[in-house]
Scaffold this active site. Structure first.
Site, PDB file in Angstrom:
ATOM      1  N   PRO A   2       0.828  -1.214   0.000  1.00 35.06           N
ATOM      2  CA  PRO A   2       0.000   0.000   0.000  1.00 35.06           C
ATOM      3  C   PRO A   2       0.862   1.263   0.000  1.00 35.06           C
ATOM      4  O   PRO A   2       1.820   1.358   0.754  1.00 35.06           O
ATOM      5  CB  PRO A   2      -0.786  -0.107   1.308  1.00 35.06           C
ATOM      6  CG  PRO A   2      -0.634  -1.498   1.789  1.00 35.06           C
ATOM      7  CD  PRO A   2       0.631  -2.023   1.196  1.00 35.06           C
ATOM      8  N   GLU A   3       0.531   2.193  -0.898  1.00 32.73           N
ATOM      9  CA  GLU A   3       1.221   3.482  -0.959  1.00 32.73           C
ATOM     10  C   GLU A   3       0.213   4.563  -0.571  1.00 32.73           C
ATOM     11  O   GLU A   3      -0.886   4.258  -0.126  1.00 32.73           O
ATOM     12  CB  GLU A   3       1.784   3.701  -2.374  1.00 32.73           C
ATOM     13  CG  GLU A   3       2.751   2.587  -2.788  1.00 32.73           C
ATOM     14  CD  GLU A   3       3.303   2.750  -4.205  1.00 32.73           C
ATOM     15  OE1 GLU A   3       3.363   3.881  -4.691  1.00 32.73           O
ATOM     16  OE2 GLU A   3       3.665   1.727  -4.808  1.00 32.73           O
TER      17      GLU A   3
END
Ligand SMILES: [Zn+2]
Length: 283
Positions: A2-3
């Site tokens: 996840p960014e």
């Protein structure tokens, strides 16, 4: 992994579903994901109400209040495969669910993480500020001036620069590749040698790519889902990331992959021409 767009989606989901909820009970099923003692974690968190959700880069913090006591914060890092979801308490647990926070009588905030690189920590405001302070400006809120001055005199690959959380917080492999493509910059260009107009183009590209990805609730590679268990919708929009050999959406030539600092980088050799001087790679 996840960014920023994925963490922002989770943050917006928490604001919608968990804000104002009181944590009635805490169950730690796998102590490894809690920083410090799980018993202490439970006592520090139980009985408190979630009053705000904050995010900087990929770090998420829930502010927990309890009457007149100083607030505590639940600092969450999703790591590679961490998922934070709100479920009805009677919903059967999925495997790899490590922490359960009962929100009122009926619902539960669940932390699930297959690879177990994610971490949850209970901390004070000072501790949270120290963690946030070690991060560079958030990639969605950074100003053009901050962005350009952080590029100055930097010599390494611009791809690694974009992913260095101490300089700019929030980008990982996916959105760094995508932003460089939009700006037409080769991933091995050196930030300090990129012209000012191109630097501004990169700043705008980062903003645009992130904004669009947040609107589409992020990209689901591996296990990322939003707070209600739904995958993101940005995958179909990816221009270069994991599209090796496929035609460039702009010029039709095949997308290439190179490895920079141990990470795959995807780019179009035509739309992102190799500059005369490139960053030297350590082997
Ligand atoms: Zn192209």
């Amino acid at each position: 992994m996840p960014e920023l767009p994925e963490v922002e989606t989770v943050s917006q989901g928490l604001q919608k579903l968990a804000l104002g909820c009181r944590i009635l009970a805490v169950e730690v099923r796998h102590p490894g994901v809690i920083v410090g003692s799980p018993e202490r974690f439970a006592t520090e968190v139980e009985g408190r109400t979630i009053v705000s959700v904050q995010r900087k880069g990929k770090a998420l913090a829930l502010e927990l209040s309890s009457g007149n006591e100083p607030p505590r914060f639940l600092l969450v890092r999703l790591g590679m495969t961490g998922q934070f979801t709100v479920s009805a308490r009677q919903t059967p647990l999925e495997p790899h669910t490590h922490v359960l926070l009962a929100l009122g009588e009926r619902e539960e905030l669940r932390f699930r993480d297959v690879r177990r690189f994610g971490r949850i920590r209970s901390c004070t405001r000072e501790e949270l500020e120290a963690v946030f302070g070690r991060l560079g400006p958030d990639a969605q809120r950074v100003t053009e001036e901050q962005f350009l001055s952080a590029m100055r005199a930097r010599r390494g690959a611009i791809k690694s620069w974009l992913m260095n959380q101490q300089l700019l917080a929030g980008l990982g492999n996916i959105y760094a590749d995508e932003s460089l493509f939009v700006a037409g910059i080769h991933p091995l260009a050196q930030p300090g040698r990129v012209s000012a107009p191109k630097g501004r183009r990169l700043f705008k590209a980062v903003r645009k790519v992130l904004e669009h990805a947040v609107k589409l609730q992020g990209t689901s590679f591996r296990d990322y889902v939003d707070i209600e268990g739904r995958p993101g919708n940005y995958e179909q929009r990816l221009r270069v990331y994991q599209r090796t050999g496929k035609p460039c959406r702009r010029c039709g030539r095949p997308i290439r992959r190179i490895v920079i600092a141990g990470r795959s980088s995807h780019f179009c050799p035509h739309c992102q021409p190799r500059p005369r001087q490139i960053a030297r790679q350590k082997h």
